[in-house]
Each structure stands twice: as C-alpha cells, then as structure tokens.
Design a protein around this motif. Structure first.
Motif, PDB file in Angstrom:
ATOM      1  N   LYS A   2     -31.831  58.758  50.122  1.00 18.28           N
ATOM      2  CA  LYS A   2     -32.596  59.271  51.259  1.00 18.28           C
ATOM      3  C   LYS A   2     -33.572  60.373  50.864  1.00 18.28           C
ATOM      4  N   SER A   3     -33.344  60.972  49.698  1.00 11.31           N
ATOM      5  CA  SER A   3     -34.134  62.122  49.291  1.00 11.31           C
ATOM      6  C   SER A   3     -34.122  62.228  47.770  1.00 11.31           C
ATOM      7  N   TYR A   4     -35.101  62.920  47.234  1.00 11.84           N
ATOM      8  CA  TYR A   4     -35.097  63.193  45.797  1.00 11.84           C
ATOM      9  C   TYR A   4     -33.864  64.004  45.405  1.00 11.84           C
ATOM     10  N   LYS A   5     -33.287  64.712  46.379  1.00 11.35           N
ATOM     11  CA  LYS A   5     -32.082  65.492  46.106  1.00 11.35           C
ATOM     12  C   LYS A   5     -30.866  64.613  45.847  1.00 11.35           C
ATOM     13  N   ASP A   6     -30.985  63.325  46.125  1.00 11.66           N
ATOM     14  CA  ASP A   6     -29.915  62.384  45.816  1.00 11.66           C
ATOM     15  C   ASP A   6     -29.961  61.916  44.362  1.00 11.66           C
ATOM     16  N   LEU A   7     -31.030  62.269  43.664  1.00  7.35           N
ATOM     17  CA  LEU A   7     -31.183  61.856  42.268  1.00  7.35           C
ATOM     18  C   LEU A   7     -30.461  62.831  41.339  1.00  7.35           C
ATOM     19  N   ASP A   8     -29.569  62.308  40.539  1.00  8.43           N
ATOM     20  CA  ASP A   8     -28.847  63.116  39.561  1.00  8.43           C
ATOM     21  C   ASP A   8     -29.831  63.821  38.624  1.00  8.43           C
ATOM     22  N   ILE A   9     -30.879  63.130  38.208  1.00  4.27           N
ATOM     23  CA  ILE A   9     -31.835  63.742  37.279  1.00  4.27           C
ATOM     24  C   ILE A   9     -32.541  64.936  37.905  1.00  4.27           C
ATOM     25  N   TYR A  10     -32.809  64.869  39.193  1.00  7.57           N
ATOM     26  CA  TYR A  10     -33.435  66.016  39.865  1.00  7.57           C
ATOM     27  C   TYR A  10     -32.460  67.197  39.901  1.00  7.57           C
ATOM     28  N   ASN A  11     -31.237  66.938  40.313  1.00  2.00           N
ATOM     29  CA  ASN A  11     -30.256  68.024  40.438  1.00  2.00           C
ATOM     30  C   ASN A  11     -29.997  68.707  39.099  1.00  2.00           C
ATOM     31  N   LEU A  12     -29.904  67.932  38.043  1.00  2.00           N
ATOM     32  CA  LEU A  12     -29.714  68.521  36.717  1.00  2.00           C
ATOM     33  C   LEU A  12     -30.949  69.316  36.302  1.00  2.00           C
ATOM     34  N   ALA A  13     -32.133  68.754  36.524  1.00  2.00           N
ATOM     35  CA  ALA A  13     -33.375  69.443  36.154  1.00  2.00           C
ATOM     36  C   ALA A  13     -33.504  70.759  36.910  1.00  2.00           C
ATOM     37  N   PHE A  14     -33.128  70.780  38.170  1.00  2.00           N
ATOM     38  CA  PHE A  14     -33.174  72.000  38.975  1.00  2.00           C
ATOM     39  C   PHE A  14     -32.204  73.039  38.403  1.00  2.00           C
ATOM     40  N   GLU A  15     -30.982  72.598  38.143  1.00  2.00           N
ATOM     41  CA  GLU A  15     -29.955  73.494  37.595  1.00  2.00           C
ATOM     42  C   GLU A  15     -30.410  74.082  36.253  1.00  2.00           C
ATOM     43  N   TYR A  16     -30.953  73.240  35.395  1.00  2.07           N
ATOM     44  CA  TYR A  16     -31.369  73.708  34.073  1.00  2.07           C
ATOM     45  C   TYR A  16     -32.579  74.632  34.163  1.00  2.07           C
ATOM     46  N   ALA A  17     -33.474  74.375  35.101  1.00 11.87           N
ATOM     47  CA  ALA A  17     -34.638  75.254  35.275  1.00 11.87           C
ATOM     48  C   ALA A  17     -34.188  76.666  35.654  1.00 11.87           C
ATOM     49  N   ILE A  18     -33.168  76.755  36.469  1.00 10.66           N
ATOM     50  CA  ILE A  18     -32.621  78.070  36.830  1.00 10.66           C
ATOM     51  C   ILE A  18     -32.017  78.736  35.603  1.00 10.66           C
ATOM     52  N   GLU A  19     -31.285  77.956  34.797  1.00 14.88           N
ATOM     53  CA  GLU A  19     -30.696  78.512  33.575  1.00 14.88           C
ATOM     54  C   GLU A  19     -31.781  78.996  32.619  1.00 14.88           C
ATOM     55  N   VAL A  20     -32.837  78.215  32.466  1.00 16.19           N
ATOM     56  CA  VAL A  20     -33.953  78.615  31.594  1.00 16.19           C
ATOM     57  C   VAL A  20     -34.591  79.889  32.118  1.00 16.19           C
ATOM     58  N   HIS A  21     -34.805  79.956  33.424  1.00 23.03           N
ATOM     59  CA  HIS A  21     -35.425  81.137  34.018  1.00 23.03           C
ATOM     60  C   HIS A  21     -34.604  82.390  33.681  1.00 23.03           C
ATOM     61  N   GLY A  36     -41.826  83.343  27.311  1.00 23.45           N
ATOM     62  CA  GLY A  36     -41.000  83.262  28.515  1.00 23.45           C
ATOM     63  C   GLY A  36     -41.676  82.498  29.634  1.00 23.45           C
ATOM     64  N   SER A  37     -42.927  82.814  29.867  1.00 21.84           N
ATOM     65  CA  SER A  37     -43.679  82.131  30.923  1.00 21.84           C
ATOM     66  C   SER A  37     -43.830  80.643  30.617  1.00 21.84           C
ATOM     67  N   GLN A  38     -44.112  80.339  29.372  1.00 19.39           N
ATOM     68  CA  GLN A  38     -44.316  78.944  28.977  1.00 19.39           C
ATOM     69  C   GLN A  38     -43.050  78.110  29.163  1.00 19.39           C
ATOM     70  N   VAL A  39     -41.912  78.643  28.739  1.00 16.19           N
ATOM     71  CA  VAL A  39     -40.671  77.883  28.866  1.00 16.19           C
ATOM     72  C   VAL A  39     -40.261  77.760  30.338  1.00 16.19           C
ATOM     73  N   ARG A  40     -40.533  78.782  31.136  1.00 12.56           N
ATOM     74  CA  ARG A  40     -40.220  78.688  32.570  1.00 12.56           C
ATOM     75  C   ARG A  40     -41.062  77.610  33.234  1.00 12.56           C
ATOM     76  N   ARG A  41     -42.360  77.585  32.934  1.00  6.30           N
ATOM     77  CA  ARG A  41     -43.245  76.589  33.547  1.00  6.30           C
ATOM     78  C   ARG A  41     -42.867  75.170  33.136  1.00  6.30           C
ATOM     79  N   SER A  42     -42.563  74.965  31.868  1.00  8.30           N
ATOM     80  CA  SER A  42     -42.231  73.609  31.426  1.00  8.30           C
ATOM     81  C   SER A  42     -40.902  73.147  32.021  1.00  8.30           C
ATOM     82  N   SER A  43     -39.927  74.049  32.132  1.00  4.21           N
ATOM     83  CA  SER A  43     -38.636  73.649  32.705  1.00  4.21           C
ATOM     84  C   SER A  43     -38.782  73.289  34.186  1.00  4.21           C
ATOM     85  N   LYS A  44     -39.609  74.032  34.886  1.00  5.49           N
ATOM     86  CA  LYS A  44     -39.833  73.727  36.305  1.00  5.49           C
ATOM     87  C   LYS A  44     -40.677  72.468  36.468  1.00  5.49           C
TER      88      LYS A  44
END
Length: 120
Positions: A2-21, A36-44
C-alpha cells in the motif's frame, strides 16, 4: 503493498541513513561539512530514490530507473564510509558498511523481481 513504507529496502535504507547521520556527527569538526555532508547526502539518497521510484511504480521502467539510482547512491555511500574508515577510527563503521552491502543485494534482488514480475 500500500505504501513505500511496506518495502523492506526502504525501511532498511531509512534506518541506515539515520545511523550514518549520527555516525557522521562524530567526525572531526572540520569534516562535518566535507566528508560528513557527503556521506549524509548519499545515505539519504538511497531511501529517497526508492520513494521516488515507488511513486512512479505504474511505469515499470521508471521504477527500475530509480531503483538503479538508489543502488548508485548506495555505492557512493559505501565509498564514503570506506574513506571515513581509513581516515578515522569510528566505532560501528565496519558494521554499517556490512549493512549497506546486504542492502545493496536486497535492492538488486528487488530490481530483478520488478523486472520479471511488474505489470506496466
């Protein structure tokens, strides 16, 4: 799905982006706006490309294109993490690199699924 939030790949990418930040904020002050800025932008960018692709999912080729962009951002992020790992000894960076390797495999598998099974 029903949503992109149902995608495992999205949820993992979101979680990892927070960890990278959070990890990037432990860099020396002079690196916060460089590496720092470069790695944050690429992870997001990984999660954002998944979301944008999902928004275009009615067009199979667009969905695949944005999954490819997500994979490219992931590779950029991994490269940035490797550089940070060489320059600075930050706790947790090796585990994060491993997580991104696994996520890359999942994005690739999902792309193959979309290629073979998605209806345009």
């Amino acid at each position: 799905m029903k949503s992109y939030k149902d995608l495992d790949i999205y949820n993992l990418a979101f979680e990892y982006a927070i960890e990278v930040h959070k990890l990037s904020l432990k860099l020396p002050k002079f690196e916060l706006y460089e590496q720092g800025s470069q790695v944050r932008r690429s992870s997001k960018g990984v999660k954002d490309a998944i979301v944008e692709g999902y928004g275009r999912r009615v067009y199979k080729q667009d969905f695949l294109k944005f999954l490819t962009y997500s994979q490219a951002s992931l590779l950029e992020c991994t490269s940035q993490l490797e550089m940070i790992s060489e320059l600075y000894q930050l706790e947790g960076i090796d585990e994060l690199k491993t997580k991104y390797e696994r996520l890359g495999a999942k994005i690739h598998s999902f792309s193959q699924y979309v290629e073979k099974n998605w209806k345009s």
